[in-house]
Motif scaffolding. Sequence first.
Motif: not given
Length: 75
Positions: A44-58
């Motif tokens: 979650x912190x990565x998504x916020x910091x780098x403005x990305x959306x991670x797929x849970x599967x990946x």
Amino acid sequence: MTKEMQFKTIVAQYCKVKPEDMGNDMRFREDLGFSSLDFMSFLGELEDTFDIELEEEDALKVLTVGEALELLERL
């Protein structure tokens, strides 16, 4: 600060390894001591910091610091 160092600084918040001592072959659970909750909070912190959306599967396939960096570069 490079993207890699920024990433490792975030990882270091969840473990006792300094960013500069972190190897790309280090595993989140075994080498860095991440719990499942730590890993999900970290994502979650990565998504916020780098403005990305991670797929849970990946994200769940990621085992090492290097694999996480590769995933981050692809997004």
